[in-house]
Design a protein around this motif. Structure first.
Motif, PDB file in Angstrom:
ATOM      1  N   LYS A  50       0.832  -1.207   0.000  1.00 57.53           N
ATOM      2  CA  LYS A  50       0.000   0.000   0.000  1.00 57.53           C
ATOM      3  C   LYS A  50       0.871   1.263   0.000  1.00 57.53           C
ATOM      4  CE  LYS A  50      -4.277  -1.757   0.628  1.00 57.53           C
ATOM      5  NZ  LYS A  50      -5.428  -1.480  -0.254  1.00 57.53           N
ATOM      6  N   HIS A  51       2.078   1.134   0.542  1.00 62.62           N
ATOM      7  CA  HIS A  51       3.018   2.254   0.601  1.00 62.62           C
ATOM      8  C   HIS A  51       3.987   2.244  -0.583  1.00 62.62           C
ATOM      9  CE1 HIS A  51       1.650   2.000   4.802  1.00 62.62           C
ATOM     10  NE2 HIS A  51       2.072   3.241   4.961  1.00 62.62           N
ATOM     11  N   ASN A  52       3.693   1.418  -1.591  1.00 63.74           N
ATOM     12  CA  ASN A  52       4.605   1.246  -2.730  1.00 63.74           C
ATOM     13  C   ASN A  52       5.984   0.804  -2.265  1.00 63.74           C
ATOM     14  OD1 ASN A  52       2.726   2.040  -4.762  1.00 63.74           O
ATOM     15  ND2 ASN A  52       3.077   4.169  -4.211  1.00 63.74           N
ATOM     16  N   SER A  53       5.991  -0.056  -1.249  1.00 61.95           N
ATOM     17  CA  SER A  53       7.232  -0.531  -0.655  1.00 61.95           C
ATOM     18  C   SER A  53       7.305  -2.046  -0.734  1.00 61.95           C
ATOM     19  CB  SER A  53       7.330  -0.063   0.801  1.00 61.95           C
ATOM     20  OG  SER A  53       7.271   1.348   0.861  1.00 61.95           O
ATOM     21  N   ALA A  54       8.431  -2.583  -0.278  1.00 61.25           N
ATOM     22  CA  ALA A  54       8.658  -4.026  -0.406  1.00 61.25           C
ATOM     23  C   ALA A  54       9.226  -4.580   0.888  1.00 61.25           C
ATOM     24  CB  ALA A  54       9.610  -4.303  -1.562  1.00 61.25           C
ATOM     25  N   ILE A  55       9.147  -5.920   1.012  1.00 59.82           N
ATOM     26  CA  ILE A  55       9.717  -6.617   2.165  1.00 59.82           C
ATOM     27  C   ILE A  55      10.423  -7.865   1.664  1.00 59.82           C
ATOM     28  CG2 ILE A  55       7.527  -7.839   2.583  1.00 59.82           C
ATOM     29  CD1 ILE A  55       8.265  -7.817   5.582  1.00 59.82           C
ATOM     30  N   PHE A 100      14.776  -9.409   8.517  1.00 61.80           N
ATOM     31  CA  PHE A 100      13.725  -8.940   7.607  1.00 61.80           C
ATOM     32  C   PHE A 100      13.998  -7.480   7.261  1.00 61.80           C
ATOM     33  CE2 PHE A 100      11.739 -12.686   9.228  1.00 61.80           C
ATOM     34  CZ  PHE A 100      10.894 -13.113   8.205  1.00 61.80           C
ATOM     35  N   PHE A 101      13.985  -7.192   5.958  1.00 60.71           N
ATOM     36  CA  PHE A 101      14.210  -5.838   5.472  1.00 60.71           C
ATOM     37  C   PHE A 101      12.920  -5.293   4.859  1.00 60.71           C
ATOM     38  CE2 PHE A 101      18.253  -8.074   5.193  1.00 60.71           C
ATOM     39  CZ  PHE A 101      19.156  -7.173   5.725  1.00 60.71           C
ATOM     40  N   PHE A 102      12.705  -3.998   4.992  1.00 65.01           N
ATOM     41  CA  PHE A 102      11.605  -3.366   4.271  1.00 65.01           C
ATOM     42  C   PHE A 102      11.960  -1.913   3.987  1.00 65.01           C
ATOM     43  CE2 PHE A 102      10.620  -2.734   8.741  1.00 65.01           C
ATOM     44  CZ  PHE A 102      10.128  -1.438   8.820  1.00 65.01           C
ATOM     45  N   THR A 103      11.408  -1.413   2.880  1.00 66.89           N
ATOM     46  CA  THR A 103      11.644  -0.023   2.490  1.00 66.89           C
ATOM     47  C   THR A 103      10.360   0.771   2.646  1.00 66.89           C
ATOM     48  OG1 THR A 103      11.045  -0.414   0.185  1.00 66.89           O
ATOM     49  CG2 THR A 103      13.358  -0.736   0.778  1.00 66.89           C
ATOM     50  N   LEU A 104      10.539   2.086   2.701  1.00 65.87           N
ATOM     51  CA  LEU A 104       9.379   2.976   2.655  1.00 65.87           C
ATOM     52  C   LEU A 104       9.513   3.965   1.511  1.00 65.87           C
ATOM     53  CD1 LEU A 104       8.598   3.625   6.411  1.00 65.87           C
ATOM     54  CD2 LEU A 104       7.228   2.369   4.763  1.00 65.87           C
ATOM     55  N   GLY A 105      10.421   3.641   0.561  1.00 62.58           N
ATOM     56  CA  GLY A 105      10.541   4.408  -0.670  1.00 62.58           C
ATOM     57  C   GLY A 105      10.648   5.904  -0.431  1.00 62.58           C
ATOM     58  N   GLN A 106       9.772   6.667  -1.092  1.00 55.72           N
ATOM     59  CA  GLN A 106       9.791   8.123  -1.001  1.00 55.72           C
ATOM     60  C   GLN A 106       9.079   8.635   0.249  1.00 55.72           C
ATOM     61  OE1 GLN A 106      11.459   9.954  -3.137  1.00 55.72           O
ATOM     62  NE2 GLN A 106      12.043   8.182  -4.379  1.00 55.72           N
ATOM     63  N   ASN A 107       8.629   7.692   1.103  1.00 58.11           N
ATOM     64  CA  ASN A 107       7.835   8.105   2.264  1.00 58.11           C
ATOM     65  C   ASN A 107       8.670   8.437   3.490  1.00 58.11           C
ATOM     66  OD1 ASN A 107       5.243   7.642   1.012  1.00 58.11           O
ATOM     67  ND2 ASN A 107       5.799   5.479   1.039  1.00 58.11           N
ATOM     68  N   THR A 108      10.004   8.492   3.330  1.00 58.66           N
ATOM     69  CA  THR A 108      10.870   8.807   4.453  1.00 58.66           C
ATOM     70  C   THR A 108      11.371  10.240   4.356  1.00 58.66           C
ATOM     71  OG1 THR A 108      11.603   6.506   4.454  1.00 58.66           O
ATOM     72  CG2 THR A 108      12.911   8.066   5.708  1.00 58.66           C
ATOM     73  N   ILE A 109      11.217  10.978   5.447  1.00 58.83           N
ATOM     74  CA  ILE A 109      11.706  12.366   5.500  1.00 58.83           C
ATOM     75  C   ILE A 109      13.093  12.361   6.098  1.00 58.83           C
ATOM     76  CG2 ILE A 109      11.298  14.663   6.447  1.00 58.83           C
ATOM     77  CD1 ILE A 109       8.341  13.993   6.516  1.00 58.83           C
ATOM     78  N   PRO A 110      14.105  12.868   5.375  1.00 55.39           N
ATOM     79  CA  PRO A 110      15.474  12.809   5.878  1.00 55.39           C
ATOM     80  C   PRO A 110      15.660  13.640   7.155  1.00 55.39           C
ATOM     81  CG  PRO A 110      15.338  14.241   3.954  1.00 55.39           C
ATOM     82  CD  PRO A 110      14.000  13.574   4.093  1.00 55.39           C
ATOM     83  N   LEU A 111      16.687  13.261   7.896  1.00 55.43           N
ATOM     84  CA  LEU A 111      16.972  13.981   9.147  1.00 55.43           C
ATOM     85  C   LEU A 111      17.427  15.414   8.847  1.00 55.43           C
ATOM     86  CD1 LEU A 111      18.960  11.168  10.982  1.00 55.43           C
ATOM     87  CD2 LEU A 111      16.632  11.916  11.455  1.00 55.43           C
TER      88      LEU A 111
END
Length: 407
Positions: free
Chosen positions: A379-384, A396-407
């Motif tokens: 649903k978040h256009n991400s993968a596991i 277990f790895f997962f991404t959140l693609g463009q949904n992460t706001i950098p520090l």
């Protein structure tokens, strides 16, 4: 022969006869002209009919040359009549070669008329699936293939939709079977345990030592935790399948979310003396659906505890190679537990192949947790994905693609 002049009456008779013959000649000429006009009209009408129908009609000789094409053929292929009439059919049908055409021509001679499916290529290179009705015709002592060509793109799309519907139906049946299996087996066990222990504890004439009472209460507690966890995943999964869950992304401090989940699972971790280390940067913010991401984190940490050996560690963090990049960030949940074989990994996210493996203390489950993680991350256009080695733990790895706001 008499050379005497004809009488007046004889001349009138000759004039009358000539007039009648002339009238007959005019009538014959008119009939011939009418027939010729009708023939021209019929030919024009036939040509008009052939050129205005939507199906392409082409005539091919025994060498695969185009000898006649109608307007629809030109429109469908994007060529002019002059261009097509200078081409061979191999130039528009990538599936045909000279050898295959020769075999096809022999089949035309043998069968006279039949239908095939193939692919033609338009002038711009676009492939088009077609159905061709082949007809052997003879004209002026020569043999031709009169082919009626129909674009079956819509038909193929409908067939693909039917196939997809059949696949979806099979998945729904697998889902239904899994659902009933969970209710019949995975829930019945712990509920039955609760029932028996509650019955024992409620018997007035039963006398327990403090050790026995603590043991039974501990069993009831573990059984209640398991039932709650099973029901939570069941309900979440059922809601996701029915489309009730809506996707509502908001800014979230990911460290705080992980800490909250760890607090919920501390009891299970403490029973095994498993330490949970939250290594997510404290100010890292993600944009995600709170319910879905919390469900993902809860299931991954819960599984890590379940398959961890006592006195080991579970770590939640960010893969080193992505820490300095704004996107995508790769998160991980790592345990030092039992690990998995290759076959287990391949079937890990498949509902039809799902079989829950007991934990290190024989904890049971539904096998739905990872399925939920996969669906919610999609649903978040991400993968596991997972990396694991038997007896050496899993990550277990997962991404959140463009949904992460950098520090």
């Amino acid at each position: 022969m008499s050379l005497q002049p004809k009488t007046y009456e004889a001349l009138l008779a000759d004039l009358k006869r000539l007039e009648e013959e002339n009238q007959m000649l005019r009538q014959t000429c008119d009939d011939t002209s009418s027939k010729h006009s009708n023939l021209i009209h019929a030919l024009q009408f036939t040509q008009f009919s052939i050129d205005t129908i939507s199906e392409a009609i082409v005539w091919l000789d025994e060498y695969g040359n185009y000898v006649f094409v109608n307007d629809a053929a030109c429109k469908n292929y994007g060529y002019t009549k002059e261009e097509l009439l200078s081409m061979k059919m191999f130039q528009v049908d990538p599936l045909f070669s000279v050898d295959r055409w020769n075999a096809h021509w022999q089949e035309i001679l043998d069968r006279k008329s039949f239908t095939i499916e193939t692919i033609n290529k338009r002038k711009d290179g676009t492939p088009v699936p077609i159905e061709v009705t082949v007809n052997l015709v003879e004209y002026d002592g020569k043999q031709y293939n009169c082919a009626i060509i129909r674009d079956i793109t819509e038909q193929k799309l409908s067939e693909d939709k039917l196939k997809q519907s059949a696949i979806r139906l099979a998945e729904l049946n697998a889902t239904k079977d899994k659902f009933f299996s969970i209710i019949a087996h995975d829930l019945r066990g712990p509920l039955g345990t609760q029932r028996e222990f509650t019955k024992i504890l409620s018997e007035k004439d039963s006398h327990f030592s403090e050790t026995e009472r603590v043991y039974y209460l501990k069993m009831l507690e573990e059984s209640s935790d398991l039932v709650y966890s099973l029901l939570e995943n069941l309900l979440d999964w059922a809601r996701s399948q029915s489309g009730i869950i809506s996707f509502q992304p908001i800014p979230i401090l990911f460290y705080d979310l992980v800490q909250r989940v760890i607090g919920l699972l501390n009891l299970s971790a403490n029973k095994k003396n498993v330490n949970i280390s939250n290594q997510i940067p404290s100010k890292l913010q993600i944009v995600a659906d709170l319910f879905m991401i919390e469900t993902v984190v809860r299931n991954l940490i819960s599984n890590a505890i379940k398959y961890s050996k006592p006195n080991h560690q579970v770590v939640i963090g960010i893969a080193e190679e992505t820490q300095t990049h704004a996107s995508p960030v790769v998160f991980f949940v790592k345990d030092e537990g039992v690990g998995m074989e290759k076959e287990q990994i391949e079937n890990l996210f498949r509902l039809d192949k799902k079989k829950s493996t007991p934990g290190t203390e024989q904890e049971s489950g539904t096998g739905l947790g990872l399925i939920l993680c996969k669906e919610f991350l999609e649903k978040h256009n991400s993968a596991i994905w997972v990396e694991s080695e038997l007896h050496k733990g899993s990550t277990f790895f997962f991404t959140l693609g463009q949904n992460t706001i950098p520090l």
